[in-house]
Design an enzyme around this catalytic site. Structure first.
Site, PDB file in Angstrom:
ATOM      1  N   SER A 117       8.367  -9.677  -3.751  1.00  0.00           N
ATOM      2  CA  SER A 117       8.539 -10.259  -5.071  1.00  0.00           C
ATOM      3  C   SER A 117       8.149  -9.355  -6.051  1.00  0.00           C
ATOM      4  CB  SER A 117       7.469 -11.329  -5.011  1.00  0.00           C
ATOM      5  OG  SER A 117       6.236 -11.034  -5.166  1.00  0.00           O
ATOM      6  N   LYS A 148       1.223 -10.499  -9.050  1.00  0.00           N
ATOM      7  CA  LYS A 148       2.135 -10.415  -9.909  1.00  0.00           C
ATOM      8  C   LYS A 148       1.815  -9.729 -11.264  1.00  0.00           C
ATOM      9  CE  LYS A 148       4.947 -13.245  -8.018  1.00  0.00           C
ATOM     10  NZ  LYS A 148       4.461 -12.873  -6.606  1.00  0.00           N
TER      11      LYS A 148
END
Length: 233
Positions: A154, A192
């Protein structure tokens, strides 16, 4: 606390400034500390700057300013904080011996390796005191740190791929744009990029295959921010 190399570099810069009024070049610093590359000097200077010992003067080449010396520098014969007149330290040998609290600064520091960062597992549940990874001391700033193994893709467009070891500085707040370890709803952990949109918090991946997730401020807790990465080939 400074590492041994940070301490040596600080005192070398101070000696050169006192003697010539000009800070040494990166090449001179590399040779004085017997380092193989100037990238090591860059990391040491960044560490000293972050700790408030030196300041880089803008728009001037080779412009470093000593802001302060360690509290025990004067008692060690390495100069006073007010006058900045250290005992001369040659390139070949650093004397007198470093104060005891700085001799512990080694080239690498073992950090706890908490395992793989995976959804559904809080960081504290990953803690495993039997696993550790050696991290270059110059990579670390102040505070507490830990390491995680990346699982998934990701964050691939940010240069973070599966199998990488990320170095995390533990904190409970971070600036927008920082890559963080986020705890969502007390049970899901993810790596993230942090974005703040009004009262909302967005956790942004670095892969177009994944969607940005947006949460209320009470649902996300910052557990650390990314400061470095190690990769094996």
């Amino acid at each position: 606390m400074l590492t041994r190399k940070q301490y040596e570099l600080l005192m070398y810069i101070q000696e050169r400034l006192a003697a010539t009024g000009v800070s040494p070049s990166f090449e001179e610093m590399k040779e004085a500390l017997n380092l193989k590359s100037k990238s090591g000097i860059h990391r040491l200077i960044t560490g000293l700057e972050e700790r408030g010992f030196i300041r880089r003067l803008p728009h001037r080449a080779r412009a470093l300013e000593i802001v302060r010396l360690p509290e025990n520098a004067e008692s060690a014969g390495l100069g006073s904080k007010s006058g900045f007149s250290p005992k001369v330290i040659s390139n070949e040998e650093y004397a007198p011996p470093l104060p005891a609290e700085y001799t512990d600064g080694v080239e690498s520091i073992p950090l706890p390796l908490y395992g793989k960062i995976a959804a559904g597992t809080p960081i504290e549940a990953l803690r495993d005191q039997t696993n550790a990874v050696d991290i270059p001391a110059s990579m670390l700033g102040g505070g507490d740190h830990y390491a995680l193994e990346v699982e998934g893709d990701s964050m691939v467009d940010a240069g973070i791929i599966e199998g990488d070891t990320v170095v995390i500085q533990r904190c409970d707040n971070a600036e927008t744009g920082a890559i963080i370890v986020a705890l969502i709803d007390e049970n899901e952990v993810t790596l993230k990029r942090l974005r703040r949109k009004g009262d909302s918090i967005a956790l942004e991946p670095a892969n177009t295959s994944y969607e940005t997730r947006i949460f209320g401020p009470d649902r996300v807790k910052v557990q650390g921010r990314l400061i470095g990465l190690l990769r094996r080939y």
